[in-house]
Design a protein around this motif. Structure first.
Motif, PDB file in Angstrom:
ATOM      1  N   SER A   1       0.939  -1.121   0.039  1.00  0.00           N
ATOM      2  CA  SER A   1       0.081   0.003   0.052  1.00  0.00           C
ATOM      3  C   SER A   1       0.797   1.284   0.024  1.00  0.00           C
ATOM      4  CB  SER A   1      -0.816   0.016   1.241  1.00  0.00           C
ATOM      5  OG  SER A   1      -1.778  -1.111   1.221  1.00  0.00           O
ATOM      6  N   GLY A   2       0.609   2.214  -0.919  1.00  0.00           N
ATOM      7  CA  GLY A   2       1.315   3.436  -0.967  1.00  0.00           C
ATOM      8  C   GLY A   2       2.226   3.468  -2.246  1.00  0.00           C
ATOM      9  N   VAL A   3       2.590   2.482  -2.667  1.00  0.00           N
ATOM     10  CA  VAL A   3       3.423   2.327  -3.732  1.00  0.00           C
ATOM     11  C   VAL A   3       2.460   2.295  -5.068  1.00  0.00           C
ATOM     12  CG1 VAL A   3       4.915   1.022  -5.115  1.00  0.00           C
ATOM     13  CG2 VAL A   3       5.053   0.817  -2.668  1.00  0.00           C
ATOM     14  N   ARG A   4       2.903   3.417  -5.864  1.00  0.00           N
ATOM     15  CA  ARG A   4       1.939   3.598  -7.012  1.00  0.00           C
ATOM     16  C   ARG A   4       2.625   3.334  -8.422  1.00  0.00           C
ATOM     17  NH1 ARG A   4      -1.683   3.601  -4.354  1.00  0.00           N
ATOM     18  NH2 ARG A   4      -2.871   5.577  -3.669  1.00  0.00           N
ATOM     19  N   GLU A   5       3.803   3.165  -8.396  1.00  0.00           N
ATOM     20  CA  GLU A   5       4.763   2.732  -9.591  1.00  0.00           C
ATOM     21  C   GLU A   5       5.993   2.365  -8.963  1.00  0.00           C
ATOM     22  OE1 GLU A   5       5.526   5.629 -12.748  1.00  0.00           O
ATOM     23  OE2 GLU A   5       3.482   6.411 -12.562  1.00  0.00           O
ATOM     24  N   VAL A   6       6.780   1.343  -9.711  1.00  0.00           N
ATOM     25  CA  VAL A   6       8.017   0.746  -9.088  1.00  0.00           C
ATOM     26  C   VAL A   6       8.873   0.491 -10.484  1.00  0.00           C
ATOM     27  CG1 VAL A   6       7.470  -1.457  -8.894  1.00  0.00           C
ATOM     28  CG2 VAL A   6       9.272  -0.704  -7.688  1.00  0.00           C
TER      29      VAL A   6
ATOM     30  N   GLN B   1       0.722  10.067  -1.875  1.00  0.00           N
ATOM     31  CA  GLN B   1       0.661  11.140  -1.003  1.00  0.00           C
ATOM     32  C   GLN B   1      -0.021  10.369   0.354  1.00  0.00           C
ATOM     33  OE1 GLN B   1      -0.911  14.682  -2.513  1.00  0.00           O
ATOM     34  NE2 GLN B   1      -0.347  15.878  -0.531  1.00  0.00           N
ATOM     35  N   GLY B   2       0.596  10.799   1.493  1.00  0.00           N
ATOM     36  CA  GLY B   2       0.154  10.376   2.759  1.00  0.00           C
ATOM     37  C   GLY B   2       0.724   9.250   3.317  1.00  0.00           C
ATOM     38  N   TYR B   3       1.500   8.710   2.786  1.00  0.00           N
ATOM     39  CA  TYR B   3       2.257   7.444   3.212  1.00  0.00           C
ATOM     40  C   TYR B   3       3.670   7.712   3.506  1.00  0.00           C
ATOM     41  CZ  TYR B   3      -1.359   4.467   1.388  1.00  0.00           C
ATOM     42  OH  TYR B   3      -2.874   3.778   1.243  1.00  0.00           O
ATOM     43  N   SER B   4       4.224   7.083   4.654  1.00  0.00           N
ATOM     44  CA  SER B   4       5.507   7.408   5.033  1.00  0.00           C
ATOM     45  C   SER B   4       6.547   6.539   4.339  1.00  0.00           C
ATOM     46  CB  SER B   4       5.510   6.909   6.742  1.00  0.00           C
ATOM     47  OG  SER B   4       7.220   6.743   6.904  1.00  0.00           O
ATOM     48  N   ALA B   5       7.534   7.421   3.576  1.00  0.00           N
ATOM     49  CA  ALA B   5       8.589   6.812   2.808  1.00  0.00           C
ATOM     50  C   ALA B   5       9.367   5.750   3.559  1.00  0.00           C
ATOM     51  CB  ALA B   5       9.367   7.897   2.234  1.00  0.00           C
ATOM     52  N   PRO B   6       9.731   5.932   4.885  1.00  0.00           N
ATOM     53  CA  PRO B   6      10.536   4.938   5.609  1.00  0.00           C
ATOM     54  C   PRO B   6       9.555   3.506   5.789  1.00  0.00           C
ATOM     55  CG  PRO B   6      10.833   7.002   6.644  1.00  0.00           C
ATOM     56  CD  PRO B   6       9.694   7.276   5.697  1.00  0.00           C
ATOM     57  N   GLN B   7       8.306   3.775   6.112  1.00  0.00           N
ATOM     58  CA  GLN B   7       7.509   2.718   6.640  1.00  0.00           C
ATOM     59  C   GLN B   7       7.523   2.038   5.254  1.00  0.00           C
ATOM     60  OE1 GLN B   7       4.183   4.074   8.528  1.00  0.00           O
ATOM     61  NE2 GLN B   7       5.220   4.379  10.433  1.00  0.00           N
ATOM     62  N   VAL B   8       7.073   2.887   4.392  1.00  0.00           N
ATOM     63  CA  VAL B   8       6.703   1.875   2.865  1.00  0.00           C
ATOM     64  C   VAL B   8       7.849   1.309   2.157  1.00  0.00           C
ATOM     65  CG1 VAL B   8       6.135   2.231   0.460  1.00  0.00           C
ATOM     66  CG2 VAL B   8       4.859   3.356   2.074  1.00  0.00           C
ATOM     67  N   SER B   9       9.173   1.924   2.560  1.00  0.00           N
ATOM     68  CA  SER B   9      10.400   1.275   2.110  1.00  0.00           C
ATOM     69  C   SER B   9      10.415  -0.099   2.916  1.00  0.00           C
ATOM     70  CB  SER B   9      11.465   2.238   2.263  1.00  0.00           C
ATOM     71  OG  SER B   9      11.341   3.434   1.438  1.00  0.00           O
ATOM     72  N   GLU B  10      10.291   0.104   4.154  1.00  0.00           N
ATOM     73  CA  GLU B  10      10.316  -1.156   4.816  1.00  0.00           C
ATOM     74  C   GLU B  10       9.654  -2.331   4.449  1.00  0.00           C
ATOM     75  OE1 GLU B  10       9.682  -2.401   9.469  1.00  0.00           O
ATOM     76  OE2 GLU B  10      10.734  -0.477   9.372  1.00  0.00           O
ATOM     77  N   LYS B  11       8.298  -1.990   4.219  1.00  0.00           N
ATOM     78  CA  LYS B  11       7.320  -2.908   3.724  1.00  0.00           C
ATOM     79  C   LYS B  11       7.486  -3.587   2.286  1.00  0.00           C
ATOM     80  CE  LYS B  11       3.313  -1.100   6.355  1.00  0.00           C
ATOM     81  NZ  LYS B  11       2.013  -0.328   6.295  1.00  0.00           N
TER      82      LYS B  11
ATOM     83  N   VAL C   1       6.537  11.580  -5.085  1.00  0.00           N
ATOM     84  CA  VAL C   1       5.120  11.623  -4.417  1.00  0.00           C
ATOM     85  C   VAL C   1       4.275  12.166  -5.264  1.00  0.00           C
ATOM     86  CG1 VAL C   1       4.178  12.091  -2.142  1.00  0.00           C
ATOM     87  CG2 VAL C   1       6.581  11.798  -2.005  1.00  0.00           C
ATOM     88  N   THR C   2       3.167  11.254  -5.108  1.00  0.00           N
ATOM     89  CA  THR C   2       2.069  11.607  -6.230  1.00  0.00           C
ATOM     90  C   THR C   2       0.463  11.607  -5.223  1.00  0.00           C
ATOM     91  OG1 THR C   2       0.856  11.322  -8.290  1.00  0.00           O
ATOM     92  CG2 THR C   2       1.677   9.680  -7.183  1.00  0.00           C
ATOM     93  N   ASN C   3      -0.302  12.578  -5.900  1.00  0.00           N
ATOM     94  CA  ASN C   3      -1.794  12.210  -5.290  1.00  0.00           C
ATOM     95  C   ASN C   3      -2.487  11.473  -6.310  1.00  0.00           C
ATOM     96  OD1 ASN C   3      -1.965  14.338  -7.115  1.00  0.00           O
ATOM     97  ND2 ASN C   3      -2.820  15.721  -5.889  1.00  0.00           N
ATOM     98  N   ALA C   4      -1.926  11.120  -7.382  1.00  0.00           N
ATOM     99  CA  ALA C   4      -2.751  10.350  -8.513  1.00  0.00           C
ATOM    100  C   ALA C   4      -3.256   9.001  -8.079  1.00  0.00           C
ATOM    101  CB  ALA C   4      -1.970  10.178  -9.614  1.00  0.00           C
ATOM    102  N   VAL C   5      -4.406   8.602  -8.086  1.00  0.00           N
ATOM    103  CA  VAL C   5      -5.142   7.315  -7.882  1.00  0.00           C
ATOM    104  C   VAL C   5      -4.490   6.204  -8.653  1.00  0.00           C
ATOM    105  CG1 VAL C   5      -7.083   5.840  -7.589  1.00  0.00           C
ATOM    106  CG2 VAL C   5      -7.013   8.578  -7.233  1.00  0.00           C
ATOM    107  N   ALA C   6      -3.972   5.292  -8.143  1.00  0.00           N
ATOM    108  CA  ALA C   6      -3.143   4.168  -8.848  1.00  0.00           C
ATOM    109  C   ALA C   6      -4.328   3.149  -9.773  1.00  0.00           C
ATOM    110  CB  ALA C   6      -2.580   3.048  -8.121  1.00  0.00           C
TER     111      ALA C   6
END
Length: 188
Positions: A111-116, A139-149, A176-181
């Motif tokens: 969750s929070g990853v739009r593109e990789v 937007q609205g997600y923590s970079a460190p937490q998402v990176s860990e996940k 960091v984007t606010n676009a919906v995936a």
């Protein structure tokens, strides 16, 4: 086919092509009869001709051995493939592109990853690969937490699919984007 066999084949094909062009010139009367007959007499009378005939015969035999020595149904692995398992009976090679696909799919489940975009490199040592990922974060997600996940999801996917654990992974948030995936709808 090894590099020496390829070079030998290249030179052999050039010699045969030159002979064919000369024969075509004689056939279509582009080369006067007296000229090619005199050239043929000169070639036959030289001692180097025997050496050339011997070299061409040897090249023919070598190429013939290469044709018949190949294993049937064998698969050559690319130099970029990663060897996962060595054994006396067999070895397992996985293409870097396949590993990249596993990594990208695993990262997109977080969750929070739009593109990789993953970059998998083959390295020497105990761990055969290194992973670098560029992630577009919602937007609205923590970079460190998402990176860990993402690291956790990638390591889990690599363990499940390839039995690789502890691959060094680097996650770089590039945007960091606010676009919906846009997710693919699954038809069951």
């Amino acid at each position: 086919m090894g590099i020496i066999s390829r070079l030998l084949l290249f030179l052999y094909v050039l010699a045969v092509l030159a002979a064919l062009v000369a024969c075509a010139g004689v056939y279509f009367h582009l080369i006067p009869a007296q000229l090619w007959q005199d050239a043929l007499k000169e070639i036959i009378s030289r001692q180097e001709t025997l050496a050339v005939i011997g070299a061409m015969t040897l090249a023919s035999l070598c190429l013939l051995c290469v044709v018949f020595s190949g294993k049937k149904d064998s698969i050559e692995h690319e130099s970029g493939d990663i060897e996962l398992q060595k054994g006396q009976a067999s070895a397992v090679f996985v293409a870097v592109e396949a590993i990249t696909d596993v990594v990208e799919r695993a990262a997109l489940t977080v969750s929070g990853v739009r593109e990789v975009k993953a970059d998998v490199k083959k390295i020497s040592g105990e761990m055969p690969l290194k992973i670098k990922m560029s992630v577009v974060l919602a937007q609205g997600y923590s970079a460190p937490q998402v990176s860990e996940k993402v690291n956790s999801a990638v390591n889990s996917a690599l363990m499940t699919a390839l039995e690789i654990s502890g691959a060094p992974t680097e996650v770089r948030v590039t945007e960091v984007t606010n676009a919906v995936a846009e997710r693919e709808r699954r038809v069951v």
